[in-house]
Design a protein around this motif. Structure first.
Motif, mmCIF file in Angstrom:
data_model
loop_
_atom_site.group_PDB
_atom_site.id
_atom_site.type_symbol
_atom_site.label_atom_id
_atom_site.label_comp_id
_atom_site.label_asym_id
_atom_site.label_seq_id
_atom_site.Cartn_x
_atom_site.Cartn_y
_atom_site.Cartn_z
ATOM 1 N N GLY A 308 -56.676 30.907 73.028
ATOM 2 C CA GLY A 308 -55.907 30.726 74.050
ATOM 3 C C GLY A 308 -54.981 29.642 74.122
ATOM 4 N N GLN A 309 -55.292 28.389 73.358
ATOM 5 C CA GLN A 309 -53.988 27.256 73.595
ATOM 6 C C GLN A 309 -53.124 27.743 72.651
ATOM 7 N N TRP A 310 -53.568 28.378 71.518
ATOM 8 C CA TRP A 310 -52.392 28.744 70.609
ATOM 9 C C TRP A 310 -51.442 29.773 71.360
ATOM 10 N N LEU A 311 -52.051 30.820 72.146
ATOM 11 C CA LEU A 311 -51.215 31.720 72.742
ATOM 12 C C LEU A 311 -50.363 31.031 73.599
ATOM 13 N N GLU A 312 -51.043 30.100 74.478
ATOM 14 C CA GLU A 312 -50.064 29.334 75.412
ATOM 15 C C GLU A 312 -49.034 28.836 74.816
ATOM 16 N N ARG A 313 -48.884 28.148 73.840
ATOM 17 C CA ARG A 313 -48.019 27.263 73.129
ATOM 18 C C ARG A 313 -46.822 28.528 72.671
ATOM 19 N N SER A 314 -47.276 29.686 72.128
ATOM 20 C CA SER A 314 -46.375 30.322 71.256
ATOM 21 C C SER A 314 -45.933 31.673 72.040
#
Length: 1970
Positions: A308-314
């Protein structure tokens, strides 16, 4: 079986059993060993190890079946890891030898595979230790690959040298023909990529290509496995695991490269990949759908793996990438392909954004999507506005942009809808401009985009209902302003229709007037459609669309517009054939298109009307609807000729008309259009037999008409997976899964089918066929047998005529129609028809049982079963069964064996055990034989499925066949290869059916029973261990059944942990099965379930710590493995199973699953919450805490953004460690709002559970002492601060549902804890310290924009809080009280005053809630006041002992609460009465509805009467109680006028509160008695009506409030008289109360009832008493009065000594008693009679006192006394009559003039009393008449001085009368009066000469006169002087007398007499009457 339970294999026992049973015995021993090895003592194991190894290795070569192999290998590996490892290499070599053996026969294969399994197990268990000595495998099948996967996982990096070889070998198998092999290879490669770096570096592109190839022609399992591989490899390439990165210097792939690779698969599919670049980009060649679906799943795996964190950033990059996919020309070659691509992209977005991101991150994502939409729209507007035509590719851009728009808007809508009210920041932040952006798309040139924008608006409005009305207004306004733009007319009407369709999801609705607005807009559009041909089509469509949408508002709105609608519908269609012909002659092609669209629209609006307003469908309305519908049917037959004339482009419009016609007819009763059946059926049959249709379109309904249980044959279980929405695309029927809004714009306002996120109507071609099939099913049961036969024969003919693919399509459609018809017959309970109809039907149905298409075979079987059900004759059924028996005995081909075996199953299913009993034996034996056909898994599958159907339907009749069936099932489970998953699924179903059949018998202890039971358990164990999710799900439901029947025999310690593992499965069906099973277990054994689940958490904890020690690179492992764990491993932490379930609620969207999770948690809560209070409260608190804390995720990510700006590539290490740590430290996403609402509900349940458990939960002192005694004691009161905090967090959240739940919790807490004392501060309660929190939780609920339902709830909490008595300080109380005061102002603002957002009944709810809250507060206040008054007043303590008194100082003064309510009472009482009157009217039965006021009541409008009723029902009782208290306290003295004065301010503010209705005053003001009577009737009416029959679900508070109101009311005297006078009411009330006493048990109610009965009886008694007295009195009074009068006449005779005889004094006493009786209260008739009696008595006495000659002289004194008594006691009204007055005066005059001084004296005395009468009206005439005579008499005394004492007495009495008159006179008349008195007195003075010679009486007179004068002078000095000054001679005379008097006093002091004024008269009347 028990013999198998030993550490070593019991070889003797094995030798004794039959060959067939040995495999089961061995398997059972291995199962036992598996459990026992882990727990056994190591030394025991080592002792027997040698023998065990021998036995186990011996089994390898005994050709074991798949489950046995698996378990054998597992046990061997476990044995070595526990015992010594000396011989492990020998065993390994032995296995390798077996594997290298050249024997390739089928018989040797199981042995080889067993060896392979052992090798796999060894390496998995002890990989690193064994080194890389693993074998080269020869025969590459799935089982070997499975072992290889284990080998790889065991060895990890140690096997690096062989990685490339394995990769090469495995690669080719990824495209193997066998799907099982593909799956196994994918899993193997997934394991490999953990260590093999080359896979995601150098080989990355090849892997991608390979995966795309593997996805071609794949099944669901392969797609899941391959997409997992592809997604994971891509994720690893982008972010490698740290460990591998550190080992080798790796070049990482960039984000763009990875996405580019994925996109190629999505856009081009697999095969075309190796063509040259130029060819690939050409648009030719279709994309492979399976590849696209697989890659779609891979995208989701890719993002999920990265987290989720990656998705949020990208997210921005990712979003633009996926949206680009759908704008690519290759993705949108045809319309259906474009829809498919859109669905795939939507799936990617939903599965990632929807589940991986928390609420804050979702809001950020929504902003990104908004920007993307805005950007697209700008580009579109540029093209549209570019008139120069330079932009050649513009049209293509717009076409592509529509698909991007649809995906983006749908995701935006779904996001907002899932965020619900927490999405409000998106709307409120102007910078985002969400609404502007979405509404701008309503003008997009493409219809699909406009519809998507409208849908998105609907989602926003449903999530944020306060936006609904403003949106509607805005759209209406724009629609009016932009009437000339076709796009605007279309777009804004879509939006309005969508919003109207969303109203049913908003409980508060929209204002009623919006309906009128929509109708007028729609009418206007339809009216002006013809004016401008450029707009005709859009306006026509828009007008009808709006009217169709209006219908969804339901009957309450539509009722008002129905006449207009019927007229519009009638006018759309031609009235007669003549008109129709004329139409055909004159129209051109465009006119026809508009006409057809208009008629389709009208029919669509009709369908919407019929569907949404069934209550309005009277026979009359149906008749009126049939006129246009019949015209439409007539028109249908003429359409082909119109199309011939005007071209085929009218085809779609004509099809739309047909679709709408079929739709509405299916909803109407077929009887209404019987006359048109022939024409209609012709159309229908032509439709689905594709007569006029060159395309081979098939219906989509077949699957839904087949039985749900047949999903294993149809593959329709895909409908039950998480990938349903994309897997639909791969189903064989036409356009399957290509649903889209633009196919049917009307679906934008319809309710969405359950389980769908967005409405997706299928393309028109399919929809029409679906509709025709459905209608055929409705009509068929009503058609004559002749026509049925014709149609069935026609169907057979159609099938014969068609060839190839077309034949399949026609057959499919015909079968669906036949099934639909048979289903209709069964539902109507009618039969199929005579023999020839049956024969024809049977021929039609039997044919396709041999059809190669499995769907057709399935349908044929189903149809056969349904036919048997409808015909229901044994001979017919026998014939059908026999046909299949014969066929199965002879047939050898797979197709007919499968078809006919299903036919047998379906026959049994629909006829049931009894009907098909005689065929049971044959059916079972044939199916058991077929099931053993190992050559064809398909035959096994179908026959086992049928067997399961037979077991299910036969019930107890099957009991005789259980053993053979069970043994076959076990044998097959042990031998069928696991790759044949369908066979295993059916075996699982059979097992479940057998368990159900044996049922409760399974508990028994008999030998057969225990054998059956252990066989079932073995079967469950085998299926549980299968790799396929559906098989595992079947195993779980078998165990669930077993647990139901024999709970003691199901081992929860192994079952529960396995269920917990399944909760994290990626298969929806498996998760569903696991939760359903947990739900059942938790119902009985919640504690055990939680315990076993926790054991799992402990074990995983141990494993983790051990693995961490092994791996030198601890940090890097975590992030990736965590994500794996989440799907494969276990997610149980210290919060236990309940924590896991709460977490699932955030991720799961499946309704059934969520509802089961709720139930499971509910059961666990009920059994465990009280014991483990802290744990459960912590759980709820953690979930609710998400409301208050800013999610850490957003804080972290914002930091990351800045860093990212500083340097593009973050340092790898930091990236991985942060990812890992964050993942570990907090759950997936913060709990979402729906979960938080559930947690708040749980909180309320916990409080209730504690209440029923132990009083100590609500007593702080008890709780503390319990805690001291035993620290483990956990009591609710100790957690009070947490409870308040949780309720506060919930009540102040963004989400409205959560606010409601929080306020509810707060109310519960206040109610339960209000009276709990604070032990440390006596006289205080523990809730006092939380005043601020309660106030702070309530305040936001009263803000301006709060929805009505929340305000209503908050009012309730306010009144609970104020009434709870917690708050002791008036100022603190005022804070909450002010909230109610402010609400009261709102109530007075009247009906349509504020700008309304919601339905009028929402205002009703709010206002009534406020009045109810006030009523409750007033009731409490009055109770406090009453208690305070009943207590003895305490003396105020001295201030010195102040310290002891601290308890009482801040106590409320007893009237304090009432002082807060008092100022509002005039207003409140008025409003309360108005509300009660409304309630009374609304409870009238329906037949009186005409009597209701046409413009509504004080608080409701006539349009929303039905919803308003509910709100009145909730609030009337406290209001009734309050009104009764108020009336009782004012004693019914308060009239309307005084209230009106109090409320006049209110009227000034608004005239619309309909208050004059409350009083019922219509123009004329009523008198107080009338008003009071009305009030009494209102209160008694409401009470009796309610108490007559309180519904059982009615809260007991209503009953008690109603009874208390009655009790209070009857405290007031007025009410008591009222109820006693009107006997009917009293009797009615008593009978109602009697019934209540019998039907309501609670003692509180019964006590109240008896109290009210007492009141009624007492009132009646009092009334009777009084009435009885009066009546008695009136009956005997005339007699008594007559007697008295006669006695007076006869005995009052003048005697010489003036003595009064006793009878006379008694008679006078009687007169006094009677005349003074008070008759004021009695009714008019009695009073009149009474007056007459008194008058006549007086008249008699006057007559008797007239002196006559004949009789003795009457005693004047007695008679006068009698007259004076009348005057003194009776009122002037009675005896102030002229004649009586004159008579009395005459008697007095006679007496004054009497010659008897005694009579004179008595007369003066009596006159004095008359003159002094308080009533001046009575005394004045007597004074005027008699005073002059008195004066004359007294003046005459000067000449005739008294000679005797009696004469002196008479004069003295006369002077007294005169003195009294002076005193009575007014100041200005004083001089004249004294001028009479003074000279008279002076004239009595003697001069000195005559004094000596005068008689003693004369001297006494002189003294008397002198004394009086001396007294008068000082009394009236001024007047006295005036009189004396006027007559000097008087003055002289007086002075002389005074001087003489003084002189004589001095001379003869001794002889002085007492002053006469003091001396009482010497003679007295014996009886004084005054």
């Amino acid at each position: 079986m028990e013999l198998a339970h030993s550490l070593l294999l019991n070889e003797e026992a094995l030798a004794q059993i039959t060959e067939a049973k040995r495999p089961v015995f061995i398997f059972e021993w291995l199962r036992f060993l598996d459990k026992v090895l882990v727990a056994a003592n190591k030394t025991d194991v080592k002792e027997k190890q040698k023998k065990l190894v021998e036995q186990l290795t011996g089994l390898i070569s005994s050709s074991p079946g798949p489950p046995t192999r698996k378990l054998l290998a597992k046990n061997l590996a476990a044995l070595y890891s526990i015992g010594d490892t000396f011989t492990v290499f020998q065993t390994l070599d032995k296995c390798n030898d077996i594997i290298r053996n050249k024997d390739d026969t089928a018989a040797y294969l199981p042995t080889k595979l067993a060896a392979v399994a052992c090798v796999g197990a060894f390496y998995e268990k002890m990989g690193r230790m064994l080194g890389s000595a693993f074998p080269e495998t020869s025969q590459g099948r799935s089982e070997i690959l499975m072992s290889l996967q284990k080998v790889l996982s065991g060895l990890g990096g140690a096997a690096a040298s062989s990685h490339r070889d394995i990769y090469k070998n495995a690669r080719s198998l990824l495209t193997d023909r066998s799907m099982a092999v593909r799956c196994a290879v994918a899993k193997c490669l997934l394991e490999l990529q953990n260590e093999a770096v080359f896979m995601w570096t150098a080989e990355l592109e090849n892997i991608a290509t390979l995966c795309f190839k593997a996805l071609e022609n794949s099944n669901y399992g392969v797609r899941v496995a391959v997409s997992k591989l592809l997604g994971t490899v891509m994720a690893t390439a982008l972010m490698p695991k740290q460990a591998t990165v550190m080992r080798q210097n790796v070049k990482r792939a960039t984000f763009d490269e990875v996405l580019e690779l994925m996109a190629t698969g999505f856009l081009r599919g697999g095969s075309g990949f190796l063509k040259s670049g130029g060819e690939m980009l050409k648009v030719g060649g279709s994309v492979n759908r399976e590849v696209r679906v697989g890659v779609t799943q891979a995208y989701v795996v890719f993002v999920t793996t990265l987290g989720g964190q990656w998705l949020e950033r990208s997210f921005a990059t990712f979003l633009s990438h996926v949206l680009d996919l759908v704008s690519h020309p290759r993705a949108t070659q045809t319309h259906v392909e474009a829809v498919y691509s859109r669905r795939c992209v939507s799936f990617i977005l939903r599965a990632t954004v929807g589940s991986l991101l928390g609420e804050k991150a979702q809001i950020a994502a929504a902003k990104e999507i908004c920007q993307a939409i805005g950007k697209q729209m700008k580009a579109v507007e540029a093209v549209v506005n570019d008139t120069s035509g330079e932009n050649k590719s513009g049209a293509a851009d717009i076409a592509a942009s529509q698909h991007v728009m649809v995906c983006a808007l749908q995701e935006l809508g779904s996001l907002v809808q899932s965020l619900n009210a927490t999405a409000s920041p998106l709307i409120q932040e102007a910078s985002i401009g969400l609404l502007e952006i979405v509404t701008s798309v309503l003008l997009h040139p493409s219809m699909a985009a406009r519809l998507a924008a409208a849908w998105c608006l609907r989602c926003v409005a449903v999530a944020l209902p306060f936006q609904l009305t403003p949106f509607l207004d805005r759209c209406a306004e724009r629609l009016n302003n932009l009437k000339t733009s076709p796009e605007a007319v279309s777009g804004y009407s879509f939006a309005m229709a969508a919003l109207l369709g969303g109203v049913h999801q908003c409980p508060l609705g929209i204002p009623h007037a919006k309906g009128k607005m929509v109708v007028s807009i729609a009418e206007d559009l339809l009216r002006t459609a013809a004016q401008n041909s450029r707009l005709s089509l859009q306006r026509t469509q828009a007008g009808w669309l709006l009217l169709g949408a209006l219908m969804t508002l339901g009957p309450s709105v539509v009722r008002y517009h129905l006449p207009k609608m019927l007229l519009l519908w009638r006018n759309v269609f031609p009235r007669s054939l003549k008109e129709l012909e004329a139409e055909k002659a004159r129209g051109d092609s465009f006119t026809w298109q508009v006409t057809l669209e208009g008629r389709a629209g009208a029919l669509c609006a009709m369908r919407s009307f019929v569907a949404h307003c069934p209550e309005l469908l009277t026979e009359d309305v149906i008749r009126k609807l049939m006129t246009p519908i019949e015209c439409a049917m007539t028109m249908m037959s003429h359409i082909p000729s119109v199309m011939k004339a005007h071209g085929a482009h009218l085809k779609a419009s004509a099809a739309m008309v047909r679709l709408r016609l079929y739709d509405i007819l299916a909803l109407l009763p077929p009887k209404t259009y019987e006359g048109s059946f022939n024409a209609l059926l012709r159309e229908l049959v032509a439709e689905f037999t594709l007569t006029d249709n060159s395309a081979n379109t098939t219906t989509s309904l077949l699957r839904s008409l087949c039985h749900y249980d047949d999903s294993v044959l149809l593959g329709s279980w895909l409908q039950e997976t998480d990938h349903k929405s994309i897997e639909d695309q791969l189903q064989p029927n036409s356009a399957s899964g290509s649903g889209a809004l633009e196919h049917d714009p009307s679906s934008i306002y319809l309710r969405i089918p359950a389980g769908e996120a967005v409405p997706g109507p299928l393309p028109l071609g399919v929809s029409v066929i679906d509709a025709s099939v459905a209608l055929f099913g409705v009509v068929f049961p009503h058609v004559s047998y002749k026509h049925r036969l014709q149609m069935l024969d026609h169907f057979a003919e159609c099938v014969k005529q068609a060839k190839g693919v077309r034949q399949q399509a026609v057959q499919l459609n015909i079968f669906t129609a036949v099934l639909s018809a048979l289903k209709g017959l069964a539902e109507n309970k009618s039969t199929l028809g005579p023999e020839e109809v049956r024969k024809s039907a049977l021929t039609l149905v039997m044919g396709p049982l041999d059809n190669p298409n499995p769907i057709l075979r399935c349908a044929a079987g189903e149809a056969l079963g349904r036919m048997a059900q409808v015909v229901g004759e044994a001979t017919f059924i026998a014939r059908m069964a026999q046909y299949s028996f014969d066929k199965l005995k002879s047939a050898r081909d797979v197709v007919s064996r499968t078809g006919h075996s299903l036919a047998l199953g379906c026959l049994h299913r629909y006829v049931g055990g009894i009907g098909s009993g005689q065929h049971l034996k044959t059916s079972v034996s044939i199916l058991l034989a077929l099931a053993q056909d190992g050559t064809s898994p398909e035959v096994q599958t179908w026959s086992l499925h049928s067997l399961a159907l037979i077991v299910d339907s036969s019930g107890p009749m099957y009991r005789g066949y259980v053993e053979p069936t069970l043994s076959l099932v076990l044998t097959l489970l042990l031998t069928v290869p696991p790759s044949h998953t369908e066979v295993h699924q059916c075996l699982g179903r059979c097992l479940g059916a057998i368990i159900t059949t044996v049922g409760p018998e399974l508990q028994g202890n008999g030998a057969t029973t225990s054998t059956i039971r252990s066989s079932c358990l073995v079967g469950c164990a085998i299926t549980q261990d299968h790799s396929d999710s559906l098989v595992q799900a079947a195993a779980i439901s078998c165990l669930q059944q077993l647990h139901m029947f024999a709970p003691r025999h199901v081992n929860l310690s192994s079952l529960v942990p396995s269920l917990c593992v399944h909760l994290c499965s990626s298969h929806l069906l498996l998760r569903r099965a696991a939760v359903a099973c947990l739900r059942q277990l938790a119902q009985r054994e919640a504690a055990e379930v939680c315990e076993y689940a926790m054991s799992l958490a402990k074990n995983t904890g141990d494993k983790e710590s051990s693995s961490a020690n092994v791996s030198p690179f601890a940090p890097g492992v975590s992030s990736r493995t965590d994500i794996h764990c989440r799907h494969q491993g276990v997610n149980i932490t210290e919060t236990g199973l309940e924590g896991l379930l709460f977490g699932m609620l955030d991720r799961e969207t499946d309704r059934k699953l969520c509802s089961d999770i709720h139930d499971t948690l509910g059961h666990m809560l009920s059994s465990l919450a009280v014991e483990k209070l802290s744990h459960w409260l912590m759980l709820c608190k953690d979930v609710l805490a998400a409301s208050s804390d800013m999610s850490t995720a957003t804080l972290l990510s914002s930091g990351k953004d800045e860093e990212a700006e500083k340097k593009d590539e973050m340092d790898d290490d930091t990236m991985f460690t942060t990812l890992g740590e964050e993942d570990k430290s907090k759950p997936f996403v913060a709990p979402r709002w729906a979960t938080r609402v559930f947690a708040a509900d749980c909180l309320c349940r916990i409080i209730n559970l504690c209440e029923n458990a132990d009083q100590a939960h609500f007593d702080l002192a008890l709780a503390r002492s319990a805690k001291l005694r035993n620290p483990t004691n956990d009591l609710l009161v100790l957690h009070l601060s947490d409870l308040i905090r949780m309720a506060f967090m919930a009540a102040t959240d963004h989400s409205n549902q959560l606010r409601m739940a929080g306020l509810q919790a707060l109310e519960d807490i206040i109610k339960k804890f209000a009276s709990v004392p604070e032990p440390e501060f006596p006289g205080h309660v523990i809730l006092e310290q939380y005043q601020a929190n309660v106030g702070a939780a309530l305040r936001p609920a009263f803000s301006q924009d709060t929805p009505s339902d929340i305000i209503a709830k908050a009012c309730q909490v306010c009144s609970t809080w104020i009434g709870s008595g917690v708050v002791s300080d008036l100022n603190d109380l005022r804070r909450v009280h002010n909230l109610l005061v402010s609400s009261l102002d709102k109530v007075q603002a009247g009906k349509g005053s504020s700008s309304q957002l919601y339905r009028e009944s929402a205002t009703t709810m709010e206002k009534l809630a406020v009045l109810k809250a006030w009523a409750e507060v007033y009731v409490v206040a009055m109770n406090i006041k009453k208690e305070a008054e009943s207590k003895p007043k305490r003396a105020i303590k001295n201030t010195d002992d102040d310290d002891d008194d601290c308890g009482t100082i801040d106590e409320l003064p007893p009237d304090s609460l009432i002082t807060l309510v008092q100022p509002e009472l005039p207003t409140l009482s008025r409003l309360w009465l108005a509300a009660l009157k409304d309630y009374a009217l609304l409870t009238l039965p329906a037949e009186f509805s005409s009597q209701l006021p046409p413009d509504g009541g004080a608080f409701y409008t006539p349009e929303t009467i039905d919803t308003a009723r509910l709100h009145y029902r909730n609030s009337w009782a406290p209001i009734l109680h309050a009104v009764a208290l108020w009336l009782n306290s004012t004693g019914f003295t308060c009239s309307e006028s005084t209230e009106a004065a109090a409320i006049s301010g209110l009227q000034k503010r608004s005239t619309s509160v309909n208050l004059n209705q409350a009083s019922g005053a219509v123009g004329s003001a009523k008198s107080l008695p009338e008003i009071n009577k009305d009030r009494m009737h209102l209160i008694l009416g409401v009470s009796i009506q309610f108490l007559c029959s309180p519904r059982p679900e009615e809260p007991i508070e209503h009953v008690t409030a109603c009874l208390q109101a009655l009790h209070t009311l009857l405290d007031s005297p007025y009410a008591r008289v009222h109820i006693a006078e009107d006997q009917l009411i009293g009797v009615e009330l008593l009978s109602v109360l009697h019934r209540l006493l019998l039907t309501w048990n609670p003692s509180s109610v019964q006590l109240l009832v008896t109290g009210v009965v007492q009141q009624i009886v007492r009132a009646a008694q009092d009334y009777l008493q009084e009435k009885r007295n009066t009546l008695r009195c009136m009956t005997i009074l005339p007699t008594i009065l007559f007697l008295i009068a006669r006695i007076l006449k006869d005995t009052a005779i003048k005697s010489a000594d003036n003595q009064v005889p006793p009878p006379v004094s008694a008679a006078l006493q009687g007169i006094k008693s009677i005349v003074t009786l008070s008759m004021a209260k009695t009714e008019a008739g009695v009073q009149k009679q009474w007056t007459a009696l008194i008058r006549s008595t007086l008249a008699c006495i006057l007559e008797y006192s007239q002196p006559e000659d004949s009789v003795p002289t009457p005693d004047e004194v007695s008679m006068l006394t009698a007259i004076a008594l009348f005057l003194w006691s009776a009122s002037n009204e009675i005896i102030g009559v002229q004649s009586l007055q004159n008579g009395c005066m005459n008697r007095f005059k006679n007496a004054l003039n009497s010659c008897d001084p005694w009579v004179q004296a008595k007369c003066y005395q009596l006159l004095l009393s008359v003159f002094q009468h308080s009533n001046r009206a009575l005394s004045t005439p007597y004074i005027h008449s008699l005073a002059p005579i008195v004066v004359e008499k007294l003046k005459a005394v000067e000449r005739n001085r008294p000679a005797s004492n009696i004469e002196l007495l008479a004069v003295q009495e006369g002077i007294k009368v005169l003195e009294t008159l002076v005193a009575l006179g007014e100041e200005q008349n004083r001089v004249q009066l004294l001028a009479l008195l003074v000279p008279t007195l002076i004239s009595y003075l003697l001069d000195e000469n005559s004094f000596a010679s005068a008689s003693s009486a004369s001297k006494d007179l002189h003294e008397f006169a002198l004394q009086n004068l001396m007294h008068i002078g000082p009394l009236y000095p001024h007047a006295f002087k005036t009189v004396m000054g006027a007559a000097p001679e008087l003055k002289v005379r007086l002075e002389t007398a005074v001087r003489a008097s003084q002189a004589s006093k001095a001379k003869a002091a001794a002889r002085q007499p007492a002053p006469a004024i003091h001396s009482a008269p010497t003679i007295k009347l014996k009886t004084s009457f005054f």
